[in-house]
Motif scaffolding. Structure first.
Motif, PDB file in Angstrom:
ATOM      1  N   ASN A  81       0.872  -1.238   0.047  1.00 56.78           N
ATOM      2  CA  ASN A  81      -0.014  -0.055   0.137  1.00 56.78           C
ATOM      3  C   ASN A  81       0.729   1.360   0.115  1.00 56.78           C
ATOM      4  O   ASN A  81       2.222   1.117   0.329  1.00 56.78           O
ATOM      5  CB  ASN A  81      -0.956   0.174   1.187  1.00 56.78           C
ATOM      6  N   SER A  82       0.180   2.584  -0.498  1.00 57.55           N
ATOM      7  CA  SER A  82       0.899   3.599  -0.253  1.00 57.55           C
ATOM      8  C   SER A  82       2.223   3.625  -1.061  1.00 57.55           C
ATOM      9  O   SER A  82       3.121   3.999  -0.719  1.00 57.55           O
ATOM     10  CB  SER A  82       1.234   4.226   1.188  1.00 57.55           C
ATOM     11  N   LEU A  83       2.318   3.215  -2.313  1.00 62.80           N
ATOM     12  CA  LEU A  83       3.458   2.748  -3.101  1.00 62.80           C
ATOM     13  C   LEU A  83       3.965   4.253  -3.548  1.00 62.80           C
ATOM     14  O   LEU A  83       3.259   5.228  -3.694  1.00 62.80           O
ATOM     15  CB  LEU A  83       3.216   1.920  -4.263  1.00 62.80           C
ATOM     16  N   THR A  84       5.369   4.248  -3.683  1.00 64.46           N
ATOM     17  CA  THR A  84       6.200   5.550  -4.059  1.00 64.46           C
ATOM     18  C   THR A  84       7.003   4.842  -5.377  1.00 64.46           C
ATOM     19  O   THR A  84       7.128   3.797  -5.454  1.00 64.46           O
ATOM     20  CB  THR A  84       7.024   5.818  -2.978  1.00 64.46           C
ATOM     21  N   PRO A  85       7.558   5.820  -5.919  1.00 62.83           N
ATOM     22  CA  PRO A  85       8.313   5.495  -7.205  1.00 62.83           C
ATOM     23  C   PRO A  85       9.491   4.909  -6.645  1.00 62.83           C
ATOM     24  O   PRO A  85       9.991   3.881  -7.667  1.00 62.83           O
ATOM     25  CB  PRO A  85       8.526   7.102  -7.821  1.00 62.83           C
ATOM     26  N   GLU A  86       9.887   5.221  -5.545  1.00 67.87           N
ATOM     27  CA  GLU A  86      11.090   4.318  -4.871  1.00 67.87           C
ATOM     28  C   GLU A  86      10.866   2.733  -4.773  1.00 67.87           C
ATOM     29  O   GLU A  86      11.633   1.981  -4.470  1.00 67.87           O
ATOM     30  CB  GLU A  86      11.579   4.839  -3.618  1.00 67.87           C
ATOM     31  N   ASP A  87       9.655   2.382  -4.734  1.00 67.56           N
ATOM     32  CA  ASP A  87       9.312   0.958  -4.780  1.00 67.56           C
ATOM     33  C   ASP A  87       9.221   0.392  -6.229  1.00 67.56           C
ATOM     34  O   ASP A  87       9.220  -1.147  -6.110  1.00 67.56           O
ATOM     35  CB  ASP A  87       7.831   0.691  -4.004  1.00 67.56           C
ATOM     36  N   THR A  88       9.524   1.197  -7.097  1.00 68.19           N
ATOM     37  CA  THR A  88       9.780   0.404  -8.652  1.00 68.19           C
ATOM     38  C   THR A  88      10.899  -0.576  -8.571  1.00 68.19           C
ATOM     39  O   THR A  88      12.015  -0.146  -8.291  1.00 68.19           O
ATOM     40  CB  THR A  88       9.875   1.453  -9.462  1.00 68.19           C
ATOM     41  N   ALA A  89      10.783  -1.782  -8.842  1.00 66.23           N
ATOM     42  CA  ALA A  89      11.710  -2.880  -9.132  1.00 66.23           C
ATOM     43  C   ALA A  89      11.048  -3.988  -9.633  1.00 66.23           C
ATOM     44  O   ALA A  89       9.837  -4.167  -9.546  1.00 66.23           O
ATOM     45  CB  ALA A  89      12.235  -2.857  -7.902  1.00 66.23           C
ATOM     46  N   VAL A  90      11.727  -5.070  -9.874  1.00 64.46           N
ATOM     47  CA  VAL A  90      11.444  -6.438 -10.230  1.00 64.46           C
ATOM     48  C   VAL A  90      11.427  -7.116  -8.783  1.00 64.46           C
ATOM     49  O   VAL A  90      12.325  -7.110  -7.969  1.00 64.46           O
ATOM     50  CB  VAL A  90      12.260  -7.245 -10.950  1.00 64.46           C
ATOM     51  N   TYR A  91      10.192  -7.801  -8.387  1.00 64.53           N
ATOM     52  CA  TYR A  91       9.833  -8.236  -7.047  1.00 64.53           C
ATOM     53  C   TYR A  91       9.896  -9.857  -7.337  1.00 64.53           C
ATOM     54  O   TYR A  91       9.450 -10.290  -8.112  1.00 64.53           O
ATOM     55  CB  TYR A  91       8.624  -7.844  -6.645  1.00 64.53           C
ATOM     56  N   TYR A  92      10.798 -10.496  -6.374  1.00 61.43           N
ATOM     57  CA  TYR A  92      11.270 -12.115  -6.590  1.00 61.43           C
ATOM     58  C   TYR A  92      10.494 -12.660  -5.235  1.00 61.43           C
ATOM     59  O   TYR A  92      10.677 -11.910  -4.198  1.00 61.43           O
ATOM     60  CB  TYR A  92      12.765 -12.349  -6.785  1.00 61.43           C
ATOM     61  N   CYS A  93       9.945 -13.792  -5.236  1.00 60.50           N
ATOM     62  CA  CYS A  93       9.897 -14.534  -4.135  1.00 60.50           C
ATOM     63  C   CYS A  93      10.977 -15.516  -4.049  1.00 60.50           C
ATOM     64  O   CYS A  93      11.445 -16.007  -5.158  1.00 60.50           O
ATOM     65  CB  CYS A  93       8.562 -15.178  -3.924  1.00 60.50           C
ATOM     66  N   ALA A  94      11.392 -15.895  -2.856  1.00 63.30           N
ATOM     67  CA  ALA A  94      12.151 -17.155  -2.520  1.00 63.30           C
ATOM     68  C   ALA A  94      11.966 -17.769  -1.629  1.00 63.30           C
ATOM     69  O   ALA A  94      11.226 -17.414  -0.596  1.00 63.30           O
ATOM     70  CB  ALA A  94      13.765 -16.517  -2.541  1.00 63.30           C
ATOM     71  N   ALA A  95      12.636 -19.072  -1.523  1.00 65.38           N
ATOM     72  CA  ALA A  95      12.329 -20.210  -0.594  1.00 65.38           C
ATOM     73  C   ALA A  95      13.499 -20.712   0.047  1.00 65.38           C
ATOM     74  O   ALA A  95      14.367 -21.120  -0.761  1.00 65.38           O
ATOM     75  CB  ALA A  95      11.339 -21.227  -1.045  1.00 65.38           C
ATOM     76  N   ALA A  96      13.545 -20.949   1.364  1.00 69.17           N
ATOM     77  CA  ALA A  96      14.605 -21.402   2.046  1.00 69.17           C
ATOM     78  C   ALA A  96      13.994 -22.723   3.231  1.00 69.17           C
ATOM     79  O   ALA A  96      13.025 -22.344   4.010  1.00 69.17           O
ATOM     80  CB  ALA A  96      15.438 -20.426   2.700  1.00 69.17           C
ATOM     81  N   LEU A  97      14.459 -23.834   3.109  1.00 70.31           N
ATOM     82  CA  LEU A  97      14.189 -24.699   4.256  1.00 70.31           C
ATOM     83  C   LEU A  97      14.564 -24.121   5.500  1.00 70.31           C
ATOM     84  O   LEU A  97      13.877 -24.215   6.688  1.00 70.31           O
ATOM     85  CB  LEU A  97      15.078 -26.077   3.815  1.00 70.31           C
ATOM     86  N   ASN A  98      15.821 -23.724   5.562  1.00 70.55           N
ATOM     87  CA  ASN A  98      16.318 -22.926   6.953  1.00 70.55           C
ATOM     88  C   ASN A  98      16.798 -21.714   6.541  1.00 70.55           C
ATOM     89  O   ASN A  98      17.979 -21.730   5.786  1.00 70.55           O
ATOM     90  CB  ASN A  98      17.305 -23.895   7.660  1.00 70.55           C
ATOM     91  N   ALA A  99      16.535 -20.551   7.035  1.00 66.76           N
ATOM     92  CA  ALA A  99      17.048 -19.302   6.842  1.00 66.76           C
ATOM     93  C   ALA A  99      17.717 -18.624   8.100  1.00 66.76           C
ATOM     94  O   ALA A  99      17.218 -18.740   9.317  1.00 66.76           O
ATOM     95  CB  ALA A  99      16.331 -18.429   6.083  1.00 66.76           C
ATOM     96  N   GLY A 100      18.771 -18.146   8.184  1.00 65.54           N
ATOM     97  CA  GLY A 100      19.538 -17.730   9.400  1.00 65.54           C
ATOM     98  C   GLY A 100      19.151 -16.460   9.707  1.00 65.54           C
ATOM     99  O   GLY A 100      18.042 -16.142  10.568  1.00 65.54           O
ATOM    100  N   SER A 101      19.133 -15.492   9.059  1.00 77.27           N
ATOM    101  CA  SER A 101      18.722 -13.944   9.298  1.00 77.27           C
ATOM    102  C   SER A 101      17.435 -13.534   8.526  1.00 77.27           C
ATOM    103  O   SER A 101      16.808 -12.715   8.751  1.00 77.27           O
ATOM    104  CB  SER A 101      20.116 -12.977   8.773  1.00 77.27           C
ATOM    105  N   TYR A 102      17.224 -14.494   7.486  1.00 75.68           N
ATOM    106  CA  TYR A 102      16.315 -13.966   6.431  1.00 75.68           C
ATOM    107  C   TYR A 102      16.748 -13.059   5.191  1.00 75.68           C
ATOM    108  O   TYR A 102      15.910 -13.090   4.465  1.00 75.68           O
ATOM    109  CB  TYR A 102      14.958 -13.664   7.137  1.00 75.68           C
ATOM    110  N   TYR A 103      17.663 -12.189   5.767  1.00 72.84           N
ATOM    111  CA  TYR A 103      17.944 -11.075   4.807  1.00 72.84           C
ATOM    112  C   TYR A 103      18.690 -11.154   3.929  1.00 72.84           C
ATOM    113  O   TYR A 103      18.745 -10.499   2.691  1.00 72.84           O
ATOM    114  CB  TYR A 103      18.329  -9.966   5.833  1.00 72.84           C
TER     115      TYR A 103
END
Length: 121
Positions: A81-103
């Motif tokens: 919501n409340s999108l701004t031009p700075e949100d313009t990008a290609v958005y990807y989803c990703a999967a991990a069985l175990n993620a440490g930091s997530y980041y």
């Protein structure tokens, strides 16, 4: 292994909203940490949101973005919501069985092809 397909991107005016979908096949999303990342031209791939044992949001999305799961559809959503031009990008989803930091992208094993989000001013 899980296969991921993103959808829901598009062109929206500043202040508008989009809901991105990440549909999984091959395995249940319940088995994975599912996260959203985004990459603008010439930029690194940045963390946006994660859904696992806990939910995490990047500072850029707090108060505007929500991540959720729908088990029956084996799908993870990113409501923006409340999108701004700075949100313009290609958005990807990703999967991990175990993620440490997530980041960090290197923590993830499977990626979708991406969906373009363009926010006009």
């Amino acid at each position: 292994q899980v296969q991921l397909v993103e959808s829901g991107g598009g062109l929206v005016q500043a202040g508008g909203s989009l809901r991105l979908s990440c549909a999984a096949s091959g395995r249940s999303v319940s088995s994975f940490v599912i996260s959203w990342f985004r990459q603008a031209p010439g930029q690194e791939r940045d963390f946006v949101a994660a859904s696992g044992s806990i939910t995490r949001l990047a500072a850029s999305g707090k108060g505007r973005f929500t991540i959720s799961r729908e088990r029956a559809k084996n799908t993870v959503y990113l409501q923006m919501n409340s999108l701004t031009p700075e949100d313009t990008a290609v958005y990807y989803c990703a999967a991990a069985l175990n993620a440490g930091s997530y980041y960090y992208p290197v923590e993830y094993d499977s990626w979708g092809q991406g969906t373009q989000v363009t926010v006009s001013s």
